[in-house]
Each structure stands twice: as C-alpha cells, then as structure tokens.
Design a protein around this motif. Structure first.
Motif, mmCIF file in Angstrom:
data_model
loop_
_atom_site.group_PDB
_atom_site.id
_atom_site.type_symbol
_atom_site.label_atom_id
_atom_site.label_comp_id
_atom_site.label_asym_id
_atom_site.label_seq_id
_atom_site.Cartn_x
_atom_site.Cartn_y
_atom_site.Cartn_z
ATOM 1 N N LYS A 250 41.921 32.350 39.909
ATOM 2 C CA LYS A 250 41.747 33.491 40.465
ATOM 3 C C LYS A 250 41.328 33.640 41.764
ATOM 4 C CE LYS A 250 39.559 37.973 39.602
ATOM 5 N NZ LYS A 250 40.942 38.720 39.441
ATOM 6 N N THR A 251 42.455 34.331 42.703
ATOM 7 C CA THR A 251 42.271 34.509 44.014
ATOM 8 C C THR A 251 41.744 36.021 44.375
ATOM 9 O OG1 THR A 251 44.297 33.259 44.443
ATOM 10 C CG2 THR A 251 43.430 34.395 46.160
ATOM 11 N N GLY A 252 40.551 35.910 45.068
ATOM 12 C CA GLY A 252 39.948 37.086 45.256
ATOM 13 C C GLY A 252 40.466 37.934 46.621
ATOM 14 N N PRO A 253 39.985 39.098 46.831
ATOM 15 C CA PRO A 253 40.410 39.772 47.867
ATOM 16 C C PRO A 253 40.166 38.987 49.486
ATOM 17 C CG PRO A 253 39.187 41.139 46.602
ATOM 18 C CD PRO A 253 38.895 39.818 45.977
ATOM 19 N N ASP A 254 39.091 38.251 49.261
ATOM 20 C CA ASP A 254 38.550 37.595 50.619
ATOM 21 C C ASP A 254 39.302 36.220 50.482
ATOM 22 O OD1 ASP A 254 37.304 36.330 48.407
ATOM 23 O OD2 ASP A 254 35.436 36.257 49.290
ATOM 24 N N GLY A 255 40.319 35.974 49.737
ATOM 25 C CA GLY A 255 40.914 34.405 49.685
ATOM 26 C C GLY A 255 40.182 33.595 48.757
ATOM 27 N N SER A 256 39.088 33.938 48.306
ATOM 28 C CA SER A 256 38.260 32.973 47.428
ATOM 29 C C SER A 256 38.819 32.519 46.338
ATOM 30 C CB SER A 256 36.817 33.241 47.215
ATOM 31 O OG SER A 256 37.151 34.596 46.382
ATOM 32 N N ARG A 257 38.744 31.252 45.744
ATOM 33 C CA ARG A 257 39.531 30.956 44.520
ATOM 34 C C ARG A 257 38.666 30.501 43.463
ATOM 35 N NH1 ARG A 257 45.064 29.500 45.502
ATOM 36 N NH2 ARG A 257 44.811 27.622 44.329
ATOM 37 N N THR A 258 38.878 30.826 42.195
ATOM 38 C CA THR A 258 37.638 30.540 41.177
ATOM 39 C C THR A 258 38.618 30.109 39.945
ATOM 40 O OG1 THR A 258 36.274 32.357 42.009
ATOM 41 C CG2 THR A 258 35.956 31.502 39.801
#
Length: 423
Positions: A250-258
């Motif tokens: 999952k890529t968050g709005p801030d570009g973080s990846r989980t």
C-alpha cells in the motif's frame, strides 16, 4: 490453395511484403481488413504465432456464466482476411533503418510499410507465487480464457467468506474489467441470497475507481449496494495459494509503502501488463518501453514508414477493442496515403469504450476520447452512458460480439469512419 496463404517462417527467408503487420489480434486483423477493402492489389502479410484468435471482451461474460468460453475463440485461419498472407512465426527484432524484421525462426522479412500491433504482455510472474497457484486454491482471472470458467465455478461455489478482486497499476487492457468481474460476482451472490455472507474487497493500485469522473457516481451506487470495501493504493505483489493469503504493498499519500496481508476464499487477479520484450528492447520504443507513435496519425514519431495501433502504442486512450476498431481505419488510410507519396490524412481522437457491467442485465456504457471527454455513440434520450441501462447490456451481450466478428474483423466501419486531418 486456400485464400489465406499460410506459410511457415522457414520458407519466408528474405521475403518481403508491401505492408507487413506484426500481430494477428483484434488490431492486426481489423487493420488488414480495412486495408484490403481499400486496396485489393497491395500485398499484405500478417506475422503471428498464435493458432487461435480470441474475442477477449467476452471473457468477463464467461466468468459470470453468461457465455461459453468456446464462443470467444476461433481458428486464426478463419479470421485472416482474403488474400492476406499469414506467417505463423514471431518477430524477434526490428531494423527500421533497413525496413526489415527478423523472425524467431531466423528468417528476415522486408517491407514497404510496417504496422506494429502485437498487444500486451500479461506479466503473471511479476506477482510472487501467482503462476504456481493460478487455476486452483481459489485463485483465478478472467484475463485468461482457460481460467474464466474457473471464475464462474468459484463464484457459484462460494457460500461465504472473503472475496478479493485486484487491479494493478495502469495501463492495462480494458481498465473496467477488474470491476466487472467483481460486480457480476456480487450480483450472483445477491440473487442467491448470499451477499451478506461474503466480504468483498477491491484492492486497486490506483487512486480512483474509474479514470473518467462522470461514470464514478453510478459505479459507487453499486459499490454501496453490494457492500464492497474499496482499498486504493494497494498493489498485489505476492500470493500464497496454500495459505490463501494475498500480500499487497500500500502506497500512502506521502509515498510511504506498507505491506498488507489479506486472507481470501476467492481471489480474482489482474496481472500487471506491459509491452512485449521485442518492442521494449527495440528502436521503436519510447523511454517507457511502449511503441512510440503520434497520438493522432498513429505514425511512428521517428520512422515514417512505421505505424502502430492497439494496446502496444504509447497513446493515452483506454486500451480496449473499441479503441482498436476506431484506430484501424485511421492507420489504413494513412498507410495507403504514405504509399502514394503523401502525408497522413486521417486522425484518431483517442476514442475508447468500456461497457462497465454492474449487474446481470445492466451496464454503464463508458465512451470517451483523449482527456476523458465524453463521446457517446447514441443520443442521451436513447442511452445515457453515465447510468446503468438494459440497452447497453443488450449491446454488450448480443450486438458487440457480432459487430466484432462480422464488422470489425471484416473491415466494415460502422460508427468507425475515420475523421480527416484538418487542412
């Protein structure tokens, strides 16, 4: 001799053709038919290793028990236009400077004009563990004709549990197909009184439900009615069929990846898609690996005797059979103009169509051109494409298959006559 002059590649060394078409899918057969209807004398050769030709838009209907898979497949020889030579071989490399292609067999083919339309590569192996579990363990996909019947088998057999539907990053062929599989499955569970027992989740690598905003409200009504959970920014990266666990990033709005794991009882997968390697690695590709063409004329931007159409080109239209149907006559007219020493004369406006099947008997008929501009084929009083209608269902189920086999593949251009370039 059969009018479809099939040859093996081993007899084709150093041959040439006036017009060489790479790919015998919807785009390749349609453009060959359009050319032949306009010029009965020009020599046309199609190169494609496949022995069967598939009506891919029908596979969603197979996965819902509406069509039999056999209805979507015909022998390749039966769809090759009259007096068009078919070579059962594959292209390995292009040499546009010498106006030649080399085949996998080692043969070399020269050409006057080259039309490139081999379609997309479905990259199943890009998802860890997926190839080993496709077609079993509850893992299926309507993007393969042999798996679509398994989709229907799973849908019928699911009495409750978790049903996951995925969509990879764009571009993909028929961007609405991942949702169609989901809506038709949910509609069946609702009809059987099982909808409340199934947890339906849609994991979409993108940020929106559909790329053209005008069609989203109608789709959201069905998302709500079926109780579907929407998970944007989630890209499927691995499948453990034995454990029945799908892993997403999952890529968050801030570009973080989980990394997220989701259990499933049914998993409908849409694989990532890209241009074939012999296109990506060629002199014809753009920086992203797609065939580089002018979006209006579909002529290659660097090689004047090369044209492209279908899913492999780097245009921004939806990659659908409807787009290829509109592109084929544009390419046919422009290729013949170039052969006559003139500049291209016809323009493609980016038209694409996606019949979004939201329930058995109801379809939202999305039609649009470049930039997401709505481009309805029918007046609104007859068919409002932004709302689900029974008429659109009739078109999808009964009219479009006949239009494909008897119209598009025969060079008949009903509602597809190309516009002329200005001036």
């Amino acid at each position: 001799m059969n009018q479809h002059q099939q040859q093996t590649s081993s007899t084709a060394t150093q041959r040439s053709s006036d017009i060489l078409i790479v790919g015998g899918g919807a785009a390749g057969i349609a453009v060959a038919a359009s050319l032949r209807r306009r010029d009965r004398r020009v020599g046309i050769t199609i190169v494609d290793p496949a022995t069967e030709h598939c009506y891919q838009p029908g596979w969603t209907m197979v996965g819902a028990g509406i069509f039999e898979s056999a209805r979507t497949v015909r022998p390749m020889a039966s769809v090759i236009p009259p007096n068009v030579r078919w070579l059962r071989d594959a292209v390995s490399t292009f040499d546009p400077e010498a106006r030649q292609v080399r085949l996998a067999s080692g043969a070399t083919l020269g050409y006057g004009q080259l039309i490139v339309c081999p379609g997309l590569l479905l990259d199943w192996a890009a998802i860890e563990g997926l190839p080993q579990t496709l077609g079993r363990n509850g893992v299926t996909s309507n993007y393969r004709v042999d798996l679509a019947p398994y989709t229907w088998q799973l849908v019928q057999g699911l009495r409750g549990g978790k049903a996951l539907f995925t969509q990879p990053p764009m571009p993909i062929k028929c961007a609405g197909a991942p949702q169609k599989a989901m809506y038709l499955s949910a509609d069946h569970w609702r009809a059987e009184g099982r909808l409340g027992d199934v947890d339906i989740q849609f994991s979409n690598a993108g940020a929106v439900l559909f790329g053209v905003a005008a069609y989203v409200p109608a789709l959201m009504e069905y998302v709500a009615a079926y109780g579907i959970g929407l998970n944007f920014g989630e890209n499927l990266v691995a499948v453990d069929g034995e454990r029945k666990v799908a892993t997403f990033v999952k890529t968050g709005p801030d570009g973080s990846r989980t990394r997220i794991e989701r259990a499933f009882d049914l998993l409908h997968v849409v694989p990532p898609q890209r241009a074939p390697d012999f296109i990506r690695d060629s002199m014809l590709a753009d920086g992203a690996g797609w065939l580089e063409v002018d979006p209006a004329t579909l002529r290659h931007k660097r090689y004047a005797d090369v044209f492209g159409l279908g899913d492999v080109v780097n245009t921004s239209n939806a990659k659908t059979a409807a787009a290829a149907r509109k592109q084929a006559p544009v390419v046919a007219r422009n290729v013949l103009a170039v052969r006559a020493g003139r500049e291209p004369v016809a323009a493609y406006d980016g038209y694409g169509s996606c019949p979004l099947t939201v329930a058995r008997g109801r379809i939202v008929l999305a039609e649009f051109t470049y930039g997401g501009t709505l481009a309805p084929s029918f007046p609104q009083w007859l068919l409002d494409g932004t709302r689900p209608t029974a008429l659109a269902w009739h078109l999808k189920k009964s009219v479009l298959p006949r239009l494909y086999w008897q119209g598009m593949l025969k060079g008949r251009e009903w509602l597809a006559a190309p516009a002329s370039l200005p001036g």
